[in-house]
Design an enzyme around this catalytic site. Structure first.
Site, short mmCIF file in Angstrom:
data_model
loop_
_atom_site.label_atom_id
_atom_site.label_comp_id
_atom_site.label_asym_id
_atom_site.label_seq_id
_atom_site.Cartn_x
_atom_site.Cartn_y
_atom_site.Cartn_z
N THR A 28 0.82 -1.21 0.00
CA THR A 28 0.00 0.00 0.00
C THR A 28 0.85 1.25 0.00
OG1 THR A 28 -1.78 -1.15 1.10
CG2 THR A 28 -1.76 1.23 1.34
N TYR A 42 -8.35 0.55 -3.01
CA TYR A 42 -7.30 1.11 -3.88
C TYR A 42 -6.53 -0.07 -4.43
CZ TYR A 42 -4.76 -0.20 0.29
OH TYR A 42 -4.28 -0.93 1.32
N SER A 75 1.63 -7.68 -0.41
CA SER A 75 2.41 -8.61 0.41
C SER A 75 1.70 -9.91 0.71
CB SER A 75 2.86 -7.93 1.70
OG SER A 75 1.80 -7.79 2.60
N THR A 108 1.70 -4.32 4.26
CA THR A 108 1.63 -4.56 5.71
C THR A 108 1.08 -5.93 6.08
OG1 THR A 108 -0.50 -3.45 5.76
CG2 THR A 108 1.42 -2.12 6.29
N ASP A 109 0.41 -6.60 5.11
CA ASP A 109 -0.27 -7.86 5.49
C ASP A 109 0.70 -8.93 5.97
OD1 ASP A 109 -2.61 -6.64 4.87
OD2 ASP A 109 -2.99 -7.74 3.02
N LYS A 181 0.68 -7.09 12.85
CA LYS A 181 -0.41 -6.22 12.39
C LYS A 181 -1.64 -6.57 13.22
CE LYS A 181 -2.80 -4.73 8.19
NZ LYS A 181 -2.81 -4.81 6.72
N GLU A 302 -1.56 -27.91 28.89
CA GLU A 302 -2.60 -28.23 27.90
C GLU A 302 -2.37 -29.58 27.21
OE1 GLU A 302 -5.39 -26.97 27.30
OE2 GLU A 302 -5.31 -24.95 28.11
N1 LIG Z 1 -1.59 -1.96 3.89
C1 LIG Z 1 -1.11 -2.86 3.01
O1 LIG Z 1 0.02 -2.74 2.60
C2 LIG Z 1 -2.02 -4.00 2.62
C3 LIG Z 1 -1.72 -4.68 1.31
N2 LIG Z 1 -2.72 -5.69 1.06
C4 LIG Z 1 -0.36 -5.38 1.31
O2 LIG Z 1 -0.02 -6.04 2.24
O3 LIG Z 1 0.33 -5.28 0.32
#
Ligand SMILES: NC(=O)C[C@H](N)C(=O)O
Length: 345
Positions: A28, A42, A75, A108-109, A181, A302
């Protein structure tokens, strides 16, 4: 001997800026939306690295920056091959005398997985900083520009050396080991269960703690020696659990299965026999926790891990447990070694 003019010039010459390379992989932070109101809809991975750098002239105040486009992907589509290619490029740059720090721009994923992978495998004490954004650059209140400026600042600072791979988001500096995240619609998205290492405020890094687990220079993993990574899958625990996914992953060739367990990595009665059977066939079973905000799996609580020869992931979440398990098995580790590594890294 210096003549007076040379001496004066030398005295007033500004200190040389650190050399920072930005390795761009997409996400992103390189995304673009149709309108400024589109913060969540987007297309990721659209803007090339040269445009990211030229669009942020403030970067030149903190470092001498050049960019390389390694990939241009979202990602969630990162594969093990992407990890290996990126890791080898980071290591090669870190070995260059003319590079002081490296920034990886990333979606970020799966950012936390790549950061942990680099943290474990790149043998350097030079700063390596992974950064992303929650909003594309076209959105109102886009967060990518400041995140990138902060990441380059941290990558160029001598105080960042030796702290392993760092993640800079939302003014915070996190260790690539802990960070995860935790929400997908806010800029305050990245959290570490044990807290951030520091903050970036107006172009300066402030540190409050340092990682104590093994990483980078002190790691037994080395990206330059890695050829391929074994298949490791994650199966998710829930109520009404069945053993279908575990068996299917093993049938598809998984060398280990990370159980994203409920609570303390607990395993449903309906699943236990299949996991014991798979372990008997040679598949490693790693108990992790799906608990948001910090799972903590204790050996022989457990489930009788000693008796079943299973491994616990300690405080690593399932996606980070997958990374460490792959690296461990790539070196031919047995369950004892794998368990030791889960406590040390
Ligand atoms: N905020 C992001 O970057 C999400 C995006 N789907 C990625 O991981 O490339």
């Amino acid at each position: 001997m210096l003549c007076a003019a040379t001496f004066a010039a030398a005295q007033s010459a500004p200190a040389a800026k650190p050399q920072v390379v930005v390795l761009a992989t997409g996400g992103t932070i390189a995304g673009a939306g149709a309108t400024a109101a589109n913060s969540a809809s987007y297309q990721a991975a659209k803007v090339p690295v040269d445009k990211l750098i030229s669009g942020l002239p403030e970067l030149a105040n903190v470092a001498s920056v050049r960019g390389e486009q390694v990939f241009q992907i979202a990602s969630e589509s990162f594969t093990n091959e992407h990890l290996l290619t990126l890791g080898k490029r980071v290591a090669a740059l870190a070995a260059q005398a003319d590079v002081n720090g490296i920034v990886v721009t990333h979606g970020t994923d799966t950012l936390e997985e790549t950061a942990y992978f680099l943290h474990l495998t790149v043998r350097t004490d030079k700063p390596v900083v992974v950064v992303g954004s929650m909003r594309p650059g076209t959105a109102l209140s886009a967060d990518g520009a400041l995140n990138l400026l902060n990441a380059v600042t941290v990558a160029g600072e001598a105080s960042s050396r030796g702290k392993g791979v760092l993640v800079v988001m939302n003014d915070e500096i996190h260790t690539g080991r802990d960070v995860t995240k935790s929400i997908n619609i806010r800029t305050e998205a990245f959290k570490s269960p044990w807290g951030p290492l520091g903050m970036v405020v107006e172009g300066k890094a402030y540190w409050f703690r340092a990682p104590v687990k093994r990483h980078t220079l002190n790691s037994e993993f080395d990206i330059t020696k890695l050829g391929a990574l074994p298949r490791v899958d994650i199966a998710y625990g829930s109520g009404n659990a069945t053993d279908t996914a575990y068996k299917a992953f093993a049938a598809a060739g998984a060398k280990a299965i990370v159980h994203a367990g409920t609570g303390n990595g607990s395993v449903a009665n309906a699943v236990v026999p299949a996991l014991r059977e798979l372990r008997a066939q040679g598949v490693q079973i790693v108990r992790s926790a799906r608990v948001v905000g910090g799972g903590f799996v204790i050996r022989n609580a457990e489930q009788p891990d000693d008796q079943y020869d299973w491994v616990v992931a300690h405080d690593l979440n399932p996606q980070k447990a997958r990374i460490l398990t792959m690296l461990s098995l790539a070196q031919g580790a047995d369950s004892k070694t794998l368990q030791r590594q889960f406590l040390e890294y």
